[in-house]
Design a protein around this motif. Structure first.
Motif, PDB file in Angstrom:
ATOM      1  N   ASN A 144      -3.187  -0.952   0.820  1.00 35.56           N
ATOM      2  CA  ASN A 144      -4.197  -0.647  -0.201  1.00 35.56           C
ATOM      3  C   ASN A 144      -3.758   0.501  -1.098  1.00 35.56           C
ATOM      4  OD1 ASN A 144      -5.904  -2.649   0.733  1.00 35.56           O
ATOM      5  ND2 ASN A 144      -7.138  -1.276   1.992  1.00 35.56           N
ATOM      6  N   THR A 145      -3.181   1.550  -0.498  1.00 38.47           N
ATOM      7  CA  THR A 145      -2.710   2.675  -1.310  1.00 38.47           C
ATOM      8  C   THR A 145      -1.587   2.238  -2.241  1.00 38.47           C
ATOM      9  OG1 THR A 145      -3.378   4.407   0.235  1.00 38.47           O
ATOM     10  CG2 THR A 145      -1.538   4.925  -1.216  1.00 38.47           C
ATOM     11  N   ILE A 146      -0.668   1.432  -1.733  1.00 35.55           N
ATOM     12  CA  ILE A 146       0.427   0.932  -2.582  1.00 35.55           C
ATOM     13  C   ILE A 146      -0.140   0.113  -3.744  1.00 35.55           C
ATOM     14  CG2 ILE A 146       2.406  -0.652  -2.634  1.00 35.55           C
ATOM     15  CD1 ILE A 146       3.022   0.309   0.253  1.00 35.55           C
ATOM     16  N   ASN A 147      -1.140  -0.703  -3.459  1.00 38.38           N
ATOM     17  CA  ASN A 147      -1.757  -1.504  -4.533  1.00 38.38           C
ATOM     18  C   ASN A 147      -2.442  -0.609  -5.563  1.00 38.38           C
ATOM     19  OD1 ASN A 147      -0.929  -3.891  -3.335  1.00 38.38           O
ATOM     20  ND2 ASN A 147      -2.860  -4.247  -2.266  1.00 38.38           N
ATOM     21  N   ASN A 148      -3.091   0.459  -5.103  1.00 37.88           N
ATOM     22  CA  ASN A 148      -3.742   1.390  -6.035  1.00 37.88           C
ATOM     23  C   ASN A 148      -2.722   2.085  -6.926  1.00 37.88           C
ATOM     24  OD1 ASN A 148      -6.304   0.799  -5.067  1.00 37.88           O
ATOM     25  ND2 ASN A 148      -6.300   2.476  -3.585  1.00 37.88           N
ATOM     26  N   VAL A 149      -1.585   2.427  -6.357  1.00 38.29           N
ATOM     27  CA  VAL A 149      -0.500   3.054  -7.121  1.00 38.29           C
ATOM     28  C   VAL A 149       0.011   2.093  -8.185  1.00 38.29           C
ATOM     29  CG1 VAL A 149       1.894   3.865  -6.932  1.00 38.29           C
ATOM     30  CG2 VAL A 149       0.175   4.654  -5.290  1.00 38.29           C
ATOM     31  N   ARG A 150       0.211   0.848  -7.807  1.00 34.02           N
ATOM     32  CA  ARG A 150       0.681  -0.175  -8.745  1.00 34.02           C
ATOM     33  C   ARG A 150      -0.303  -0.348  -9.911  1.00 34.02           C
ATOM     34  NH1 ARG A 150       5.567  -0.784  -9.122  1.00 34.02           N
ATOM     35  NH2 ARG A 150       6.749  -1.796  -7.493  1.00 34.02           N
ATOM     36  N   LYS A 151      -1.581  -0.448  -9.579  1.00 32.54           N
ATOM     37  CA  LYS A 151      -2.603  -0.660 -10.612  1.00 32.54           C
ATOM     38  C   LYS A 151      -2.598   0.480 -11.625  1.00 32.54           C
ATOM     39  CE  LYS A 151      -5.726  -3.167  -7.493  1.00 32.54           C
ATOM     40  NZ  LYS A 151      -6.986  -3.043  -6.705  1.00 32.54           N
ATOM     41  N   ALA A 152      -2.266   1.688 -11.168  1.00 32.48           N
ATOM     42  CA  ALA A 152      -2.270   2.856 -12.047  1.00 32.48           C
ATOM     43  C   ALA A 152      -1.009   2.955 -12.900  1.00 32.48           C
ATOM     44  CB  ALA A 152      -2.436   4.122 -11.216  1.00 32.48           C
ATOM     45  N   GLY A 153      -0.040   2.075 -12.652  1.00 38.33           N
ATOM     46  CA  GLY A 153       1.182   2.093 -13.449  1.00 38.33           C
ATOM     47  C   GLY A 153       2.221   3.088 -12.972  1.00 38.33           C
ATOM     48  N   ILE A 154       2.134   3.496 -11.701  1.00 36.92           N
ATOM     49  CA  ILE A 154       3.110   4.404 -11.097  1.00 36.92           C
ATOM     50  C   ILE A 154       4.117   3.568 -10.306  1.00 36.92           C
ATOM     51  CG2 ILE A 154       3.410   6.300  -9.449  1.00 36.92           C
ATOM     52  CD1 ILE A 154       0.454   7.051 -10.024  1.00 36.92           C
ATOM     53  N   THR A 155       5.387   3.959 -10.335  1.00 38.84           N
ATOM     54  CA  THR A 155       6.378   3.222  -9.554  1.00 38.84           C
ATOM     55  C   THR A 155       6.185   3.513  -8.072  1.00 38.84           C
ATOM     56  OG1 THR A 155       8.103   4.921  -9.648  1.00 38.84           O
ATOM     57  CG2 THR A 155       8.034   3.326 -11.448  1.00 38.84           C
ATOM     58  N   VAL A 156       6.599   2.565  -7.232  1.00 38.25           N
ATOM     59  CA  VAL A 156       6.364   2.633  -5.793  1.00 38.25           C
ATOM     60  C   VAL A 156       7.640   2.990  -5.045  1.00 38.25           C
ATOM     61  CG1 VAL A 156       5.759   1.267  -3.742  1.00 38.25           C
ATOM     62  CG2 VAL A 156       4.421   1.033  -5.854  1.00 38.25           C
ATOM     63  N   CYS A 157       7.507   3.930  -4.127  1.00 40.38           N
ATOM     64  CA  CYS A 157       8.570   4.278  -3.187  1.00 40.38           C
ATOM     65  C   CYS A 157       8.036   3.957  -1.800  1.00 40.38           C
ATOM     66  CB  CYS A 157       8.919   5.762  -3.330  1.00 40.38           C
ATOM     67  SG  CYS A 157      10.102   6.374  -2.104  1.00 40.38           S
ATOM     68  N   SER A 158       8.591   2.953  -1.140  1.00 39.43           N
ATOM     69  CA  SER A 158       8.074   2.550   0.161  1.00 39.43           C
ATOM     70  C   SER A 158       9.164   1.908   0.997  1.00 39.43           C
ATOM     71  CB  SER A 158       6.901   1.560   0.001  1.00 39.43           C
ATOM     72  OG  SER A 158       6.296   1.294   1.248  1.00 39.43           O
TER      73      SER A 158
END
Length: 329
Positions: free
Chosen positions: A182-196
């Motif tokens: 869910n947090t990763i999805n929230n980051v994506r929706k905000a237009g921030i790149t993901v580090c995971s």
């Protein structure tokens, strides 16, 4: 027959396909990964990222590997949120030392809408003004909080899966695997790149490692950065007596990640302090093109090679620090 991975990104990997890649004879696996790495990246460049713990210890979570959990008796000292000017000074020093990304870590379960978060927003703005890629790892985020960070100039957000969905509850009970997603999805929706990415050496099976890579590689968009960590065995935690991760296991994970997520930065993360230059070189050959570096005593809560050591290693291997990308991935 393994599907051709060199033509385009894929998000429809099957577990059987990744399992076949993962279990290739090691030298063949490394060769395939190195070939793909050269098709998608400059093999002479390594992204240098500096990590600063801006709030250390006292975390209410029970992550079995983490010395910052309040319930474990470790040698990590609790430290309140650092002053903004201290953080900016560390970021400037990191930039001067060759880092292109600066990551700020806070030992929180989740972000709360309070004065501390307001201060983190100011830190993000300040580091962004230095011309560095700004990354944060602060725990769970709501979509609104992610938007605030993005508006402040946050480039990337780190939120590791840690392990497979099936093994997750063996390592952490205070949050769920779905909380991570869910947090990763929230980051994506905000237009921030993901580090995971995740950690190996937790007691998981090879199937768990493959399952974790499957989750990452079948996301609608691959994480732009995929950290592969070897367990840092912290005295006082439940996993302190686990065996040291074999270097070839790290190489196998890095190579598989490189093949199934060819455009991502694959970061050789925790565990480097126990690896020789030769062992780290094999990780670079297998597709790792990013590392964390920093001051031994002040920047990290687990040991890590120092800046001067890392720069000497890169010079020895004929590698160079990657410059900051001008546009988002």
């Amino acid at each position: 027959m393994i599907t051709d991975t060199t033509k385009a990104l894929r998000n429809d990997w099957t577990k059987a396909e990744i399992e076949e890649i993962y279990h290739l004879p090691l030298m063949e696996l490394i060769y395939k990964a190195a070939t793909i790495h050269r098709e998608w990246h400059d093999p002479s460049e390594v992204q240098i990222s500096t990590l600063l713990s801006i709030k250390t210890g006292g975390c209410p979570e029970d992550c079995s590997y983490c010395g910052q959990a309040a319930r474990y008796h470790t040698n990590i000292k609790v430290q309140a949120l650092l002053p903004t000017e201290t953080v900016i000074a560390h970021a400037q020093k990191a930039k001067n030392s060759g880092s292109s990304r600066f990551c700020m870590a806070a030992a929180w379960r989740e972000v709360r809408n309070n004065r501390d978060f307001d201060r983190v927003i100011d830190m993000v703005k300040g580091v962004n003004e230095l011309g560095l890629e700004v990354c944060c790892t602060l725990g769970m985020l709501t979509e609104d909080q992610a938007v605030r960070l993005q508006e402040a100039g946050l480039y990337a957000y780190n939120h590791n899966l840690d392990t497979s969905e099936q093994y997750y509850e063996e390592i952490i009970s205070t949050r769920t695997f779905d909380n991570r997603i869910n947090t990763i999805n929230n980051v994506r929706k905000a237009g921030i790149t993901v580090c995971s990415g995740g950690i190996i050496g937790l007691g998981e099976t090879h199937r768990d490692r493959i399952s974790m890579l499957l989750t990452l590689a079948t996301m609608p968009k691959h994480p732009e950065s995929v950290p592969i960590n070897a367990l840092a065995r912290v005295e006082g935690t439940p996993l302190e007596n686990n065996e040291k991760v074999d270097t070839w296991e790290m190489v196998r994970m890095i190579a598989t990640a490189r093949i199934v997520m060819p455009s991502s930065m694959v970061r050789l993360s925790a565990g480097r302090i126990e690896m020789s230059e030769i062992e780290q070189a094999w990780c670079f050959i297998a597709g790792a093109n990013s590392i964390f570096t920093g001051e031994r005593e002040t920047l990290l809560v687990t040991p890590n090679p120092g800046v001067s050591e890392d720069m000497q290693m890169l010079e020895t291997l004929g590698l160079k620090p990657m410059m900051k990308k001008e546009t988002c991935c």
